[in-house]
Design a protein around this motif. Sequence first.
Motif, PDB file in Angstrom:
ATOM      1  N   UNK A 263       0.825  -1.217   0.000  1.00 39.00           N
ATOM      2  CA  UNK A 263       0.000   0.000   0.000  1.00 39.00           C
ATOM      3  C   UNK A 263       0.854   1.260   0.000  1.00 39.00           C
ATOM      4  N   UNK A 264       2.152   1.127   0.152  1.00 40.51           N
ATOM      5  CA  UNK A 264       3.070   2.246  -0.013  1.00 40.51           C
ATOM      6  C   UNK A 264       3.000   3.297   1.073  1.00 40.51           C
ATOM      7  N   UNK A 265       3.547   4.488   0.725  1.00 37.58           N
ATOM      8  CA  UNK A 265       3.642   5.565   1.711  1.00 37.58           C
ATOM      9  C   UNK A 265       2.410   6.467   1.611  1.00 37.58           C
ATOM     10  N   UNK A 266       1.274   5.942   2.028  1.00 35.57           N
ATOM     11  CA  UNK A 266       0.040   6.735   2.031  1.00 35.57           C
ATOM     12  C   UNK A 266      -0.437   6.890   3.470  1.00 35.57           C
ATOM     13  N   UNK A 267      -1.225   7.933   3.697  1.00 37.83           N
ATOM     14  CA  UNK A 267      -1.676   8.211   5.057  1.00 37.83           C
ATOM     15  C   UNK A 267      -2.513   7.045   5.598  1.00 37.83           C
ATOM     16  N   UNK A 268      -3.344   6.477   4.713  1.00 41.40           N
ATOM     17  CA  UNK A 268      -4.210   5.380   5.144  1.00 41.40           C
ATOM     18  C   UNK A 268      -3.456   4.128   5.534  1.00 41.40           C
ATOM     19  N   UNK A 269      -2.205   4.041   5.088  1.00 46.26           N
ATOM     20  CA  UNK A 269      -1.402   2.859   5.373  1.00 46.26           C
ATOM     21  C   UNK A 269      -0.584   3.015   6.655  1.00 46.26           C
ATOM     22  N   UNK A 270      -0.714   4.211   7.285  1.00 48.81           N
ATOM     23  CA  UNK A 270       0.079   4.474   8.494  1.00 48.81           C
ATOM     24  C   UNK A 270      -0.463   3.657   9.672  1.00 48.81           C
ATOM     25  N   UNK A 271       0.429   3.123  10.469  1.00 42.91           N
ATOM     26  CA  UNK A 271       0.029   2.427  11.697  1.00 42.91           C
ATOM     27  C   UNK A 271       1.155   2.485  12.717  1.00 42.91           C
ATOM     28  N   UNK A 272       0.761   2.552  13.967  1.00 44.48           N
ATOM     29  CA  UNK A 272       1.766   2.487  15.037  1.00 44.48           C
ATOM     30  C   UNK A 272       1.765   1.090  15.643  1.00 44.48           C
ATOM     31  N   UNK A 273       0.955   0.187  15.055  1.00 47.53           N
ATOM     32  CA  UNK A 273       0.769  -1.137  15.661  1.00 47.53           C
ATOM     33  C   UNK A 273       2.082  -1.923  15.762  1.00 47.53           C
ATOM     34  N   UNK A 274       2.903  -1.857  14.695  1.00 48.59           N
ATOM     35  CA  UNK A 274       4.153  -2.624  14.729  1.00 48.59           C
ATOM     36  C   UNK A 274       5.055  -2.172  15.870  1.00 48.59           C
ATOM     37  N   UNK A 275       5.207  -0.856  15.988  1.00 47.00           N
ATOM     38  CA  UNK A 275       6.089  -0.326  17.037  1.00 47.00           C
ATOM     39  C   UNK A 275       5.502  -0.633  18.411  1.00 47.00           C
ATOM     40  N   UNK A 276       4.183  -0.487  18.546  1.00 42.89           N
ATOM     41  CA  UNK A 276       3.554  -0.778  19.840  1.00 42.89           C
ATOM     42  C   UNK A 276       3.703  -2.249  20.201  1.00 42.89           C
ATOM     43  N   UNK A 277       3.561  -3.123  19.189  1.00 37.24           N
ATOM     44  CA  UNK A 277       3.744  -4.560  19.460  1.00 37.24           C
ATOM     45  C   UNK A 277       5.173  -4.832  19.910  1.00 37.24           C
ATOM     46  N   UNK A 278       6.128  -4.220  19.200  1.00 35.83           N
ATOM     47  CA  UNK A 278       7.524  -4.448  19.563  1.00 35.83           C
ATOM     48  C   UNK A 278       7.833  -3.930  20.963  1.00 35.83           C
ATOM     49  N   UNK A 279       7.113  -2.863  21.366  1.00 38.36           N
ATOM     50  CA  UNK A 279       7.367  -2.278  22.682  1.00 38.36           C
ATOM     51  C   UNK A 279       6.588  -2.963  23.799  1.00 38.36           C
ATOM     52  N   UNK A 280       5.469  -3.614  23.437  1.00 36.89           N
ATOM     53  CA  UNK A 280       4.577  -4.165  24.472  1.00 36.89           C
ATOM     54  C   UNK A 280       5.293  -5.212  25.304  1.00 36.89           C
ATOM     55  N   UNK A 281       5.123  -5.090  26.589  1.00 36.22           N
ATOM     56  CA  UNK A 281       5.776  -6.023  27.505  1.00 36.22           C
ATOM     57  C   UNK A 281       5.177  -7.422  27.352  1.00 36.22           C
ATOM     58  N   UNK A 282       6.041  -8.413  27.308  1.00 33.08           N
ATOM     59  CA  UNK A 282       5.569  -9.798  27.241  1.00 33.08           C
ATOM     60  C   UNK A 282       5.478 -10.349  25.831  1.00 33.08           C
TER      61      UNK A 282
END
Lengths: 319, 608
Positions: B357-376
């Motif tokens: 989906x490329x570099x579009x606003x609709x494709x933005x997500x913080x989920x990956x970073x939050x998953x990587x940061x989430x404890x456990x």
Amino acid sequence: MLLTSSVMAADLIMYDALDFAATAAKAFTAKTGVTVDVVEPGGTGETLGKIAAEGDNPQFDIVWVDGSAVMERMMENHVLQPVPAAFYDSIKFNDLGKSLIPASHAFVPTGASTTAIEVNTKKVPADQLPKSWADLEKFAGSVASKDPNMSGPMYQWLAGVFQTEGVDAGKAMLAKILTNKALAGFPSGGPVDKSVLTGDAKVGINQDSSIFAKIASGEPVVAIYPTEGSVALPASIGISAKTQHMDAIKKFVAFMTSPEGQAAMMNGDDTDFFFIPIIQGVSAKPGRKIDIPFVVLDDKLASAHETEWKTWYKDTFVQ
Amino acid sequence: MAHEQQLGATGIVRGSSDKQMVAFVRSAIGRVSVLPLIIYAVFAMLLGLPLLLVLVQAVMPGLFDVNAPDMALSLGPLEKAFGSSRVGNAVVNSLELAATTAFTATLLGGAFALLARRCNIPARRFISAVPWLVFLTPSYLKALAWVLLISPGGYLAQWGILSTQFIHTFFALPGLVFVQTLNLFPLATFVIGAALAGLGGEYEDAARMAGVRPLRIWLHINGPLLMPAIALSLITIFAEVLSDFGMASTIARVSNFGVLTYGIYAAASDYPVDFPMAGVQALILLLLVVGVAMVDRLLRRRADPRLISGRSKNGRTYDLGLWRWPAAIAALVISSLALFLPVAAIAARAFSRTLGAGLTFGNFTAANVLTALSFGTDTDGALLRSLAYAGIAAVITCGGALILAAELDRSRGILRPLVLGLSLGAVAIPGIVLGFGYILMWNRLPGLRNWPFPHYGDASLMVTGYIAAALPYCLVIIMGAIGQLSPSLGEAAKLHGVGATRRLLRITLPLVLLSVVTAFLFTFIRTMFELPISQMLVPVNGPPVPPMVTHLFSHDQDGLGSALSLLSMLVAGGGAGIIWLFAKRFVTRRGVASAVMPTPASSGISSS
């Protein structure tokens, strides 16, 4: 404590190469309190390679990968021990499940899939879709495939082709199809998907659950089952010959073959979550085809020729 | 030695009894005989035996056979390897890639060094820092970033600026040379930059006064004087590419471009596992790398006296006039390709739902970073484990290297050159070979496989591997610093009855603190992103960051893999930066005059 596993040792050590294994193991621990160290060295080849490297000093209690022939071979090498008959007796297998139980008791099947022809419907017109493995000759040079040395499903497929076509005829047929080495030695299904989706390859030889995962995510691909027949590919749990934790293993197997365990094995979107259930009363994920005419692989023969056939493939088709 | 004997005699005359004399003699004998043995044993266990077990496979193929192990000698594996087109291709590919990259990276690195050191270009300080940042970014991350950028469906392909033909060409030798050149040009910058600094301006000034034009000065005076450094750069980069596993297991694997390091990994990791084939390929690789390292040493010995002069004055800075702007832009473009673009690709993928989906606003997500940061989560676990392993490895390695360096500095016999020789030799051992040797040694050898610590399957063995790989570098860095200290400092303290431990902690350590911190941070960052040993010795309780990242990328989870990479770089880089600034301020405040800060090239340090 961080540096040693013995201080904080889990009840079971599992080597696996399946997307759902870690998720399912967590559900198992939550249900039973039995802890599992999940070790994923990479693909099936790397997992089996790690086991081979450990030789007569294996570290695992159970191994969970795709394939029956590889399990048969590991039992013949005394890496695995036969699964106790009582394990099977308590599992409510459906007909497909019953057909996958090995006579040697080398493994417990937990689900099934197979290898199919992956086609991008935007790149290949409907009237030109292949119907058999032999039809792939028309796409020679543009067929993506995996290296069976690294992919468990791919070895099951290779042994199946040799079983249905005959070894010499099968080799001759593949030599006419896999003429592009840049596409014929991928380590896993992901690059095969990518090649087909980008048009780098017109068709791919891929695990069907991988194709259904792509269909579920909206990609324009279909899975075609060849007229020669499809060899069933069980996801298999094998038990280390040297394990000291048979009680915990029994609980693990019972959980994974229960409706609750099967649900945990479907709780995700990657390839292996799209398996065909082999337990009574359990349904597959939506969209997953299950009425496939399966051919049963001769595991003994496939196991006996594993090294020879894999080496042939590597020498012939891998750069 | 004579000086020590004199001190000893003084101590005895000053007031001693027979008991003290006996104790002194015993201690002297003990020091002479036990210390070398301990050092030999440590090196043998950490490096020698694992290496031997790998290489011996080439001629003893049945040594680790599960069913019928035997020690029969056979040339079968060598015949098989030399008759195999795949091994032949891997050797040719490795040599072709290494030779081409050595040339291109030296050219680029040399130009970069010249611009940064001798030309008045804008943003010179910033441009000078880029090679260090590139050098500290792991090769496999840069390779994965280029896969995200160039692959069919990748960011650059989506913008329609790449043809299919270009993509095919990129995922072959040309692309690999391009990525390796951007990866390794900093080594050339360090080597040639150091030579440029030592070159001085006397010859150049004399030539200019005689009316010689700048181009001729460079062709006939500076060029020949820099030739040893250029040769050294070529050799170092050649050896680096040969032993690199980061690119081999990522972009080369995607490109189906077989090289020796991946061949070793595949032979030892796939089924059918083929230890003898891994041994033969390791032998070929090691012979090539050691051969190159020997040439490197010979050249370095010849090169140093020519280039470093106590009477040197600073070289002339060239005023490029209007050309300084295109020069600066070119340097910034190289910096962007080598560092900013790959990091931006990793960051973009970390914050995107899908690559397609490329570099579009609709494709933005913080989920990956939050998953990587989430404890456990698995990724959070990998990050915490890697930080802990890297910290432990850095503390043990630097502590051990400090003690060893202090002892060696006092010794005047064969021990010092021997340990230095062993250390520099160990630099030539690729991590993939060491990791393979550790599996054989600690899981297959009777007697060792039941040792509780280190133990195969535990993180203890992987950390031991990290220490073994980092010890030679730390030793070279810290010995360089200790070698600059005047012996009178320690001797004065000794005369006042200060013990060896106290002398080390209260006198030597504060004086070389900055070098110890340098060694610590270098080991920490290097370990944090070390791939081959981590991949081979992944512990049962969970993988560290590098194998987790490559696993995620190979399982269509690029987003999460990118998020984990980004966080690792931020945490490790940020932490290291804070420690470095704190240490520098601490040392400066205490008025310590200097601390030896060798460039990576001067100690043969690699980043793979």
